[in-house]
Design a protein around this motif. Structure first.
Motif, PDB file in Angstrom:
ATOM      1  N   MET A  30     -13.770   1.998   1.218  1.00  6.67           N
ATOM      2  CA  MET A  30     -13.295   1.571  -0.099  1.00  6.67           C
ATOM      3  C   MET A  30     -12.309   2.587  -0.676  1.00  6.67           C
ATOM      4  N   ALA A  31     -12.593   3.859  -0.490  1.00  7.98           N
ATOM      5  CA  ALA A  31     -11.697   4.908  -0.995  1.00  7.98           C
ATOM      6  C   ALA A  31     -10.333   4.829  -0.318  1.00  7.98           C
ATOM      7  N   GLU A  32     -10.317   4.519   0.977  1.00  2.00           N
ATOM      8  CA  GLU A  32      -9.035   4.393   1.694  1.00  2.00           C
ATOM      9  C   GLU A  32      -8.235   3.204   1.183  1.00  2.00           C
ATOM     10  N   ILE A  33      -8.916   2.108   0.891  1.00  4.90           N
ATOM     11  CA  ILE A  33      -8.218   0.941   0.353  1.00  4.90           C
ATOM     12  C   ILE A  33      -7.662   1.264  -1.029  1.00  4.90           C
ATOM     13  N   GLU A  34      -8.465   1.905  -1.852  1.00  7.64           N
ATOM     14  CA  GLU A  34      -7.981   2.284  -3.187  1.00  7.64           C
ATOM     15  C   GLU A  34      -6.790   3.227  -3.082  1.00  7.64           C
ATOM     16  N   LYS A  35      -6.842   4.183  -2.170  1.00  9.11           N
ATOM     17  CA  LYS A  35      -5.731   5.116  -1.968  1.00  9.11           C
ATOM     18  C   LYS A  35      -4.464   4.365  -1.559  1.00  9.11           C
ATOM     19  N   TYR A  36      -4.614   3.366  -0.681  1.00 12.25           N
ATOM     20  CA  TYR A  36      -3.483   2.547  -0.255  1.00 12.25           C
ATOM     21  C   TYR A  36      -2.870   1.799  -1.437  1.00 12.25           C
ATOM     22  N   ARG A  38      -3.030   2.476  -4.626  1.00 11.40           N
ATOM     23  CA  ARG A  38      -2.396   3.408  -5.567  1.00 11.40           C
ATOM     24  C   ARG A  38      -1.086   3.971  -5.000  1.00 11.40           C
ATOM     25  N   ALA A  39      -1.083   4.320  -3.705  1.00  9.48           N
ATOM     26  CA  ALA A  39       0.126   4.878  -3.080  1.00  9.48           C
ATOM     27  C   ALA A  39       1.273   3.869  -3.081  1.00  9.48           C
ATOM     28  N   LYS A  40       0.935   2.596  -2.890  1.00 12.26           N
ATOM     29  CA  LYS A  40       1.958   1.540  -2.885  1.00 12.26           C
ATOM     30  C   LYS A  40       2.260   1.030  -4.293  1.00 12.26           C
ATOM     31  N   ARG A  41       1.506   1.520  -5.274  1.00 14.07           N
ATOM     32  CA  ARG A  41       1.656   1.106  -6.672  1.00 14.07           C
ATOM     33  C   ARG A  41       1.574  -0.411  -6.820  1.00 14.07           C
ATOM     34  N   LEU A  42       0.571  -0.985  -6.150  1.00 16.92           N
ATOM     35  CA  LEU A  42       0.393  -2.430  -6.173  1.00 16.92           C
ATOM     36  C   LEU A  42      -0.388  -2.875  -7.401  1.00 16.92           C
ATOM     37  N   ALA A  47      -1.984  -6.564  -4.470  1.00 21.34           N
ATOM     38  CA  ALA A  47      -2.957  -5.972  -3.542  1.00 21.34           C
ATOM     39  C   ALA A  47      -3.807  -7.069  -2.909  1.00 21.34           C
ATOM     40  N   ALA A  48      -4.227  -8.026  -3.722  1.00 19.12           N
ATOM     41  CA  ALA A  48      -5.040  -9.131  -3.219  1.00 19.12           C
ATOM     42  C   ALA A  48      -4.293  -9.886  -2.127  1.00 19.12           C
TER      43      ALA A  48
END
Length: 95
Positions: A30-36, A38-42, A47-48
């Motif tokens: 979950m943390a990796e998905i959240e990081k992705y 945020r990094a892509k500013r989606l 994101a969905a």
């Protein structure tokens, strides 16, 4: 006597070894998905679309609702995002 802290917060708060390991893996995914996201500013909507889920699921993920996500579902989301999951297994100190 003070109990030694582990590298798994779920074990430290009293979950059994199997459940603590499962929760730890899901939390890291979950943390990796959240990081992705945020990094892509989606936005949650974008994101969905990229993760192949609905916006409310993205909201639940970002709010840390770990009980709503299986390891399989999280790995599928990461694959939709073009990210590769690499798994390492090692012997525990108790083995």
């Amino acid at each position: 006597m003070k109990k030694a802290m582990t590298k798994n917060v779920f074990a430290d708060v009293g979950f059994g070894p199997e459940e603590a390991a499962n929760l730890h893996v899901r939390a890291r995914l979950m943390a990796e998905i959240e990081k992705y996201i945020r990094a892509k500013r989606l936005t949650q909507k974008k994101a969905a679309a990229q993760l192949g889920i609905t916006q409310p699921r993205v909201s639940n993920l970002l709010r840390g609702k770990i009980d709503l996500f299986s390891t399989d579902a999280l790995i599928t989301m990461l694959a939709h995002a073009g990210l590769k999951v690499d798994i390492r297994v090692k012997s525990s100190a108790a083995a």
